[in-house]
Design a protein around this motif. Structure first.
Motif, short mmCIF file in Angstrom:
data_model
loop_
_atom_site.label_atom_id
_atom_site.label_comp_id
_atom_site.label_asym_id
_atom_site.label_seq_id
_atom_site.Cartn_x
_atom_site.Cartn_y
_atom_site.Cartn_z
N ASN A 129 1.02 -1.09 -0.15
CA ASN A 129 0.12 0.33 -0.25
C ASN A 129 0.87 1.44 0.19
O ASN A 129 0.98 2.21 0.70
N SER A 130 2.03 1.72 -1.30
CA SER A 130 3.04 2.16 -1.06
C SER A 130 2.03 3.40 -2.32
O SER A 130 2.11 2.57 -3.64
N SER A 131 1.38 4.55 -1.90
CA SER A 131 0.53 5.14 -3.34
C SER A 131 1.17 6.70 -2.59
O SER A 131 1.35 7.09 -1.87
N VAL A 132 0.62 7.18 -4.13
CA VAL A 132 0.77 9.29 -3.51
C VAL A 132 -0.61 9.40 -4.34
O VAL A 132 -1.39 8.65 -5.07
N ASP A 133 -0.46 11.03 -3.96
CA ASP A 133 -2.15 11.36 -4.52
C ASP A 133 -1.59 11.73 -5.54
O ASP A 133 -0.40 12.85 -5.46
N HIS A 134 -2.48 11.69 -7.28
CA HIS A 134 -1.96 12.43 -8.23
C HIS A 134 -3.63 13.07 -8.27
O HIS A 134 -4.98 12.05 -8.76
N GLN A 135 -3.83 13.75 -8.88
CA GLN A 135 -5.10 14.55 -9.18
C GLN A 135 -6.36 14.43 -8.51
O GLN A 135 -7.06 13.95 -9.59
N GLY A 136 -6.07 14.07 -6.70
CA GLY A 136 -7.45 12.95 -6.13
C GLY A 136 -7.31 11.77 -6.09
O GLY A 136 -8.55 10.91 -5.79
N LYS A 137 -6.44 11.27 -7.11
CA LYS A 137 -6.62 9.55 -7.01
C LYS A 137 -5.68 9.37 -6.10
O LYS A 137 -4.29 9.91 -6.18
N LYS A 138 -5.80 7.66 -6.27
CA LYS A 138 -4.29 7.04 -5.70
C LYS A 138 -3.96 6.39 -6.20
O LYS A 138 -4.52 5.16 -7.06
N VAL A 139 -2.44 7.21 -6.93
CA VAL A 139 -1.81 5.73 -7.46
C VAL A 139 -0.48 4.69 -6.82
O VAL A 139 -0.03 5.61 -6.36
N PHE A 140 -0.40 3.77 -7.15
CA PHE A 140 -0.07 2.63 -6.40
C PHE A 140 1.84 3.37 -7.54
O PHE A 140 1.29 3.74 -8.44
N VAL A 141 3.07 3.10 -6.50
CA VAL A 141 4.34 3.94 -7.51
C VAL A 141 4.58 2.46 -8.01
O VAL A 141 4.88 1.75 -7.77
N LYS A 142 5.28 3.47 -8.80
CA LYS A 142 6.24 2.16 -10.34
C LYS A 142 7.51 2.04 -9.98
O LYS A 142 8.36 3.48 -9.50
N MET A 143 7.95 1.05 -9.22
CA MET A 143 9.51 0.80 -8.47
C MET A 143 10.36 -0.05 -9.75
O MET A 143 9.85 -1.17 -10.33
N GLY A 144 11.90 0.08 -9.64
CA GLY A 144 12.44 -0.73 -9.81
C GLY A 144 13.26 -0.82 -9.03
O GLY A 144 13.85 0.10 -8.62
N SER A 145 14.44 -1.85 -8.80
CA SER A 145 15.46 -2.21 -8.32
C SER A 145 16.94 -2.15 -9.40
O SER A 145 17.16 -3.26 -9.97
N TYR A 146 18.05 -1.64 -8.63
CA TYR A 146 19.00 -1.61 -9.52
C TYR A 146 20.71 -2.15 -8.57
O TYR A 146 21.03 -1.37 -7.87
N GLY A 147 21.39 -3.46 -8.90
CA GLY A 147 22.36 -3.69 -7.95
C GLY A 147 23.38 -3.98 -8.62
O GLY A 147 24.45 -4.63 -9.66
N VAL A 148 24.68 -3.68 -7.96
CA VAL A 148 25.65 -2.87 -7.85
C VAL A 148 26.71 -4.84 -7.43
O VAL A 148 26.55 -4.54 -6.37
N GLY A 149 27.48 -5.28 -7.88
CA GLY A 149 27.88 -6.63 -6.67
C GLY A 149 29.11 -5.67 -6.46
O GLY A 149 30.51 -6.14 -7.39
N VAL A 150 29.56 -4.82 -5.38
CA VAL A 150 30.72 -4.03 -4.88
C VAL A 150 31.41 -4.86 -4.84
O VAL A 150 33.14 -5.06 -5.48
N SER A 151 31.64 -5.80 -3.60
CA SER A 151 32.65 -6.59 -3.83
C SER A 151 32.50 -7.86 -4.45
O SER A 151 33.76 -7.73 -5.21
N ARG A 152 31.89 -8.77 -5.02
CA ARG A 152 32.21 -9.21 -6.24
C ARG A 152 33.42 -8.27 -7.81
O ARG A 152 33.69 -9.26 -8.03
N LEU A 153 32.78 -7.84 -7.58
CA LEU A 153 33.73 -6.71 -8.96
C LEU A 153 34.96 -7.11 -8.48
O LEU A 153 35.85 -6.93 -9.76
N VAL A 154 35.77 -6.57 -7.08
CA VAL A 154 37.52 -6.94 -7.23
C VAL A 154 37.73 -8.36 -7.67
O VAL A 154 38.87 -8.23 -8.30
N GLY A 155 36.71 -8.96 -7.43
CA GLY A 155 36.84 -10.51 -8.12
C GLY A 155 37.37 -10.23 -9.89
O GLY A 155 37.65 -11.07 -9.87
N ALA A 156 36.04 -9.58 -9.68
CA ALA A 156 35.40 -9.37 -11.42
C ALA A 156 36.67 -8.95 -12.49
O ALA A 156 36.88 -9.38 -13.18
N ILE A 157 37.65 -7.54 -11.66
CA ILE A 157 38.36 -7.34 -12.39
C ILE A 157 39.67 -7.86 -12.44
O ILE A 157 40.42 -8.57 -13.34
#
Ligand code: ATP
Ligand code: MG
Length: 443
Positions: A297-325
Motif C-alpha cells: 500500500n505505497s501510493s501517492v495522491d495524483h489529481q485526487g486519485k490514489k496511484v500505486f507507485v511504479k518501482m525498479g531496483s538496481y544492484g551492483v556487486g561491489v565486493s564481487r567486482l574486486v574479483g571480477a576485475i
C-alpha cells in the motif's frame, strides 16, 4: 605505507583450495581471509581496493541524481510478510530471532524496507521521482558458496530503488541507471554488456544483467559481438537520448542461459558475429511496476486519485567486482596483476635496494622520492628482500607503477616502470614528471 609495517600477509605459493585466479590472487597477496564458509574478512589491501571501487560506484549514482541513504542489515519479518516474500524467498534468507522472540532477518535485498521508507515519507506526486540507493552488506545463504568473494554468503552491494508515477517516467529512471552502470564499468576498465535477463525472486518483466566476459564466469552467454562496439560516450541524461541508447543495445541479441533460444539466436545473429562464451554478472537492474507498492500500500495522491507507485531496483556487486576485475586483468601464467589505476591498492611502489642509513630500513634516496611524490598513493618496500623479488611481489600485487632504486640506478636518478610496460630512467630533479604521468591517468 612502509610494507614492513603493514598487514599484508603474502603467501609464497598459490593456496590449493582456490580454483579460480581471483580467489587464488586474493588469498595469495592477503586481500581477504575466510572466517567461515562463504564469509570473509577484508584485510587492508583488499579493503582499500573495494573502497576505491565503492567510490566510483557512488559517484556514478550521484551523477544521475540518486540520493544516498543507509538502511540496516537486520530487518523485521513484518514487511516481508506484507509483500508476501517472507515465505517465497526460501532458504537463502538468514532468519534470526531476537530476545523477545521476534522474527528478524539479515537482508538479502531491500525492496520491502525502502518501500516502507517511501510510503511513510512521500505523499504527493510532486515529490516524484525518487531515486535512492545505499551501499550495504547483504547476506544470502547460498547453497554452494564458492570462488572466494565471487559467490559468497555475506557480500557488499550497492542497491538502488526508483519510485515513479507511471510506466513512462519509470522507464526514464530505469534508463538513467542503465547509463550509470555503463559509465561505472567503463571507469573500472571493464567492458560490461547489458543483456536481457530473467528477474528471479525480485520479480517484474523488464530486466538487464551487466556481464563481463570471463572463462570462469558462472553465466553462459549468447551474444552478437557487435554489441561491444555500441558507443555510449555522448549520451546525455535526457529521455530521448537514453531511449536511443537502450535501443542501440537492444538491437543486438545478447542473453544469458535462461533466456536463450537457439532459433532466435540463429535467425538474428549472422554466423560471423555469433559469440557463445561465459561471463560474470556484475550488475542487475529490474523494473517491476507495482509488485511491492500494491501489497504494501505505497501510493501517492495524483489529481485526487490514489496511484500505486511504479518501482525498479538496481544492484551492483561491489565486493564481487574486486574479483571480477582480477578475472579480467590478471595474467596468472606470468603472475602479473594490473589494477586499473583508479582502484589499484597503491598507485606506485618504491622498491629500494640502496644503501641503508644507520638504524633505517630504507635509503635516504627512497625517503627523498617518497617526500617529493607525496601527492601520489605510494608504498615503499622496505623489507630485506632483494630487488628482483620486490619487483615480482609488486607485479603480483598489481601496483601499476614501480620506482626502482636498484644498485645499478645512477645516484641522481630512478628507474620508473609501468607494470607490463617499458621502463625509463628519470632524474631525481625531474620527479614531477612521474607525478604528472600518474595523475594524468587518474579517471
Ligand atoms: P547471481 O545470479 O550471481 O546469483 P543474483 O541475480 O541473485 O546473482 P542480484 O539480486 O541481481 O543477484 O544482486 C545484484 C548483484 O549482487 C549481482 O549482480 C552480483 O554482482 C551481486 N551478488 C549477488 N549474489 C552474490 C553473491 N552470492 N556473492 C557476491 N556477489 C553477489
Ligand atoms: Mg542477478
Amino acid at each position: 605505507m612502509f610494507l614492513s609495517k603493514l598487514l599484508i600477509p603474502i603467501l609464497k605459493n598459490n593456496p590449493a583450495e582456490a580454483k579460480i585466479k581471483s580467489h587464488q590472487l586474493m588469498l595469495r597477496v592477503g586481500m581477504i581471509k575466510q572466517s567461515s564458509a562463504g564469509i570473509y574478512s577484508w584485510l587492508p589491501l583488499g579493503f582499500k581496493v573495494m573502497k576505491k571501487i565503492e567510490k566510483i560506484v557512488r559517484e556514478e549514482q550521484d551523477n544521475i541524481g540518486a540520493q544516498e541513504l543507509l538502511m540496516p542489515t537486520i530487518q523485521s519479518s513484518d514487511i516481508w510478510k506484507e509483500s508476501g516474500r517472507y515465505d517465497d524467498y526460501g532458504e537463502e534468507m538468514l532468519r534470526i530471532k531476537d530476545r523477545q522472540n521476534r522474527e528478524m532477518l539479515y537482508g538479502p535485498t531491500n525492496e520491502e524496507l525502502i518501500t516502507d521508507i517511501f510510503r511513510s515519507s512521500v505523499k504527493s506526486y510532486k515529490s516524484m521521482p525518487q531515486l535512492l540507493y545505499h551501499i550495504q552488506w547483504k547476506f544470502r545463504d547460498e547453497l554452494r558458496p564458492r570462488f572466494g568473494i565471487m559467490r559468497c554468503r555475506e557480500f557488499y552491494m550497492k542497491d538502488a530503488y526508483s519510485f515513479d508515477l507511471n510506466d513512462e517516467e519509470a522507464n526514464f529512471s530505469y534508463n538513467k541507471f542503465f547509463l550509470a552502470y555503463l559509465n561505472t564499468f567503463k571507469r573500472l576498465n571493464l567492458s560490461a554488456i547489458p543483456m536481457a535477463a530473467d528477474t528471479g525472486p525480485i520479480g517484474g518483466n523488464l530486466s538487464h544483467e551487466f556481464i563481463i566476459l570471463a572463462d570462469t564466469g558462472e553465466s553462459k552467454i549468447y551474444t552478437d559481438k557487435r554489441i561491444f562496439d555500441v558507443n555510449f560516450n555522448d549520451t546525455v541524461i535526457e529521455n530521448k537520448s537514453l531511449k536511443d541508447l537502450r535501443s542501440n543495445y537492444e538491437k543486438y541479441y545478447a542473453v544469458t542461459d535462461e533466456k536463450f533460444n537457439k532459433k532466435e539466436f540463429e535467425k538474428n545473429v549472422p554466423e560471423e558475429h555469433r559469440l557463445i562464451t561465459k561471463g560474470i554478472e556484475v550488475g542487475h537492474i529490474f523494473y517491476f511496476g507495482d509488485k511491492y507498492s500494491k501489497p504494501m500500500n505505497s501510493s501517492v495522491d495524483h489529481q485526487g486519485k490514489k496511484v500505486f507507485v511504479k518501482m525498479g531496483s538496481y544492484g551492483v556487486g561491489v565486493s564481487r567486482l574486486v574479483g571480477a576485475i582480477i578475472e579480467a586483468k590478471y595474467d596468472d601464467k606470468n603472475e602479473v596483476m594490473k589494477w586499473p589505476l583508479s582502484v589499484a591498492p597503491y598507485e606506485c611502489a618504491i622498491l629500494d635496494s640502496g644503501n641503508k642509513l644507520d638504524g633505517h630500513k630504507v635509503s635516504k634516496k627512497a625517503l627523498n622520492v617518497l617526500d617529493k611524490l607525496n601527492m601520489l598513493d605510494l608504498i615503499v618496500d622496505d623489507t630485506e628482500d632483494n630487488i628482483s623479488s620486490k619487483i615480482k611481489k609488486f607485479n603480483l600485487i598489481g601496483v601499476p607503477y614501480q620506482i626502482i632504486l636498484g644498485s645499478k640506478t645512477p645516484d641522481d636518478a630512478v628507474e620508473f616502470r609501468e607494470v607490463g610496460g617499458k621502463s625509463e630512467i628519470i632524474k631525481i630533479s625531474d620527479l614531477n614528471k612521474i607525478e604528472k604521468i600518474i595523475t594524468s591517468k587518474r579517471s
